[in-house]
Write an enzyme that holds these catalytic residues in place. Structure first.
Site, PDB file in Angstrom:
ATOM      1  N   HIS A  68     -14.317  19.384  19.972  1.00 47.76           N
ATOM      2  CA  HIS A  68     -14.674  18.913  18.633  1.00 47.76           C
ATOM      3  C   HIS A  68     -16.161  18.760  18.406  1.00 47.76           C
ATOM      4  O   HIS A  68     -16.926  18.516  19.328  1.00 47.76           O
ATOM      5  CB  HIS A  68     -13.982  17.578  18.376  1.00 47.76           C
ATOM      6  CG  HIS A  68     -12.497  17.648  18.591  1.00 47.76           C
ATOM      7  ND1 HIS A  68     -11.689  18.512  17.892  1.00 47.76           N
ATOM      8  CD2 HIS A  68     -11.679  16.979  19.446  1.00 47.76           C
ATOM      9  CE1 HIS A  68     -10.434  18.357  18.293  1.00 47.76           C
ATOM     10  NE2 HIS A  68     -10.406  17.446  19.240  1.00 47.76           N
ATOM     11  N   GLU A 108      -9.665  22.846  22.316  1.00 44.00           N
ATOM     12  CA  GLU A 108      -9.584  21.659  21.456  1.00 44.00           C
ATOM     13  C   GLU A 108     -10.872  20.876  21.639  1.00 44.00           C
ATOM     14  O   GLU A 108     -10.895  19.777  22.189  1.00 44.00           O
ATOM     15  CB  GLU A 108      -8.353  20.796  21.773  1.00 44.00           C
ATOM     16  CG  GLU A 108      -8.055  19.809  20.628  1.00 44.00           C
ATOM     17  CD  GLU A 108      -7.077  18.707  20.991  1.00 44.00           C
ATOM     18  OE1 GLU A 108      -5.921  19.012  21.350  1.00 44.00           O
ATOM     19  OE2 GLU A 108      -7.492  17.517  20.910  1.00 44.00           O
ATOM     20  N   ASP A 133     -10.545  18.621  25.076  1.00 40.28           N
ATOM     21  CA  ASP A 133     -10.659  17.562  24.078  1.00 40.28           C
ATOM     22  C   ASP A 133     -12.028  16.890  24.186  1.00 40.28           C
ATOM     23  O   ASP A 133     -12.162  15.677  24.019  1.00 40.28           O
ATOM     24  CB  ASP A 133      -9.531  16.513  24.207  1.00 40.28           C
ATOM     25  CG  ASP A 133      -9.247  15.789  22.880  1.00 40.28           C
ATOM     26  OD1 ASP A 133      -9.968  16.048  21.899  1.00 40.28           O
ATOM     27  OD2 ASP A 133      -8.316  14.969  22.848  1.00 40.28           O
ATOM     28  N   HIS A 148      -3.538  19.135  15.050  1.00 34.63           N
ATOM     29  CA  HIS A 148      -4.226  18.104  15.837  1.00 34.63           C
ATOM     30  C   HIS A 148      -3.784  16.720  15.358  1.00 34.63           C
ATOM     31  O   HIS A 148      -3.490  16.542  14.181  1.00 34.63           O
ATOM     32  CB  HIS A 148      -5.739  18.272  15.669  1.00 34.63           C
ATOM     33  CG  HIS A 148      -6.536  17.358  16.532  1.00 34.63           C
ATOM     34  ND1 HIS A 148      -6.845  16.068  16.164  1.00 34.63           N
ATOM     35  CD2 HIS A 148      -7.070  17.544  17.759  1.00 34.63           C
ATOM     36  CE1 HIS A 148      -7.549  15.507  17.148  1.00 34.63           C
ATOM     37  NE2 HIS A 148      -7.695  16.378  18.118  1.00 34.63           N
TER      38      HIS A 148
HETATM   39 MN    MN Z   1      -8.724  16.247  19.997  1.00 33.90          MN
END
Ligand code: MN
Length: 328
Positions: free
Chosen positions: A10, A8, A286, A165
């Site tokens: 980005h 995850e 993340d 998400h």
């Molecule tokens: Mn995220």
């Protein structure tokens, strides 16, 4: 440990979405995150090397395509983002994979774009930022609605996982957060929004109709694992027309997978392991919303995992689910 896979993680293009741009202008603390969002091959790879992360599947920063009101613009933007991501992956296929961004404003176009991303660009799945808006700002469209069934049929046929998400609620419907902006996004609202969406998918009989679908959610399951017994218990007590064949927890264990993104806590992790089982959990950070070393060092040292289970969550579960061309 070395060889972790993080899923995850980005990125943003210079002008990925207005929401990010707004935050960029208004929050000084956001500047470092923003710098890292638009970087792929320098800061990010250096951090991955330092933290034993061999491979990352990249996805656009939320809410990205899901906040575009004009459908043809959304279709065009998703295509542009996916082509850009494919180019970045092609530069380092040993380190990066890509999740497709999808124009969910138009379920048929979303299915077409996913097909293109999987078949032509080699993406192992999609990551969508929650509900889509469409035409007007005060619009919230969830994917349990009947018009999305052909889309889900396509996802199942392509046999790729779908990462749901979080995103924030639309401002027009966010009255419960008024005066409490700190609850609006990742501290609380993200989990409310995403868990509701997943429970809606289950309650719409989606997984009875498409039993091979595999959904992924982050943040140790967006609080659903903690509440699984109670959800089943109360629906059994007050069914209110609940139509799915099995209790909600059953679908969580057959069609939903969770990641460690942004939730580096042993207490919550213990609950997630107990409820979901080791085989349905995958490592994620993340980044760059979280500091990569925070996620990696917590995961590497948590006493809750045997070394065999640590390898499963860090690597082999992910390789299997996404059919990655990496050595198990
Ligand atoms: Mn995220």
């Amino acid at each position: 440990m070395q060889g972790k896979i993080a899923i995850e993680e980005h990125f943003a293009l210079g002008k990925a979405d207005e929401d990010t741009a707004r935050r960029l202008q208004h929050a000084e603390s956001w500047a470092e995150t923003a710098r890292r969002l638009v970087d792929i091959h320098e800061l990010r790879l250096r951090d991955m090397d330092k933290n034993g992360i061999e491979y990352a599947i990249l996805s656009l920063n939320a809410p990205a395509v899901q906040m575009i009101l004009d459908t043809s613009e959304a279709i065009e933007a998703a295509r542009r983002y996916n082509d850009y991501l494919a180019e970045q992956v092609a530069r380092r296929p040993d380190r990066f994979g890509g999740f497709a961004a999808l124009p969910m404003q138009d379920p048929e176009a979303a299915a077409r774009e996913l097909t293109r991303c999987v078949r032509e660009l080699g993406f192992p799945g999609a990551l969508v930022n929650g509900f889509t808006q469409k035409d007007v700002p005060d619009s919230v469209i969830y994917y349990d609605l009947p018009e999305y069934r052909p889309f889900w049929a396509c996802v199942q046929d392509l046999d790729v996982p779908f990462y749901m998400h979080p995103r924030t609620a639309v401002y027009e419907r966010a009255q419960p957060y008024e005066g409490h902006p700190w609850l609006f996004s990742s501290a609380w609202g993200f989990a409310v929004e995403t868990s509701l969406h997943i429970l809606r998918l289950i309650g719409s009989c989606l997984f009875d109709e498409y039993p091979r679908l595999q959904i992924v959610i982050g943040h140790l399951g967006e609080r659903i694992p903690y509440d699984m017994w109670r959800i089943d218990h109360r629906i059994k007590t007050i069914p209110a027309g609940y139509p799915a064949k099995k209790p909600m927890s059953s679908y969580m264990k057959s069609n939903v997978n969770i990641t460690t993104s942004g939730h580096f806590d042993d207490v919550a992790f213990q609950c997630a392991i107990s409820q979901m089982g080791i085989d349905r959990i995958m490592f994620a950070v993340d980044y760059p919303m979280e500091v990569m070393s925070d996620g990696a060092s917590w995961f590497d040292s948590t006493p809750l995992l045997s070394e065999a289970d640590r390898v499963k969550i860090a690597r082999t579960n992910t390789i299997k689910l996404f059919k990655l061309a990496l050595a198990a």
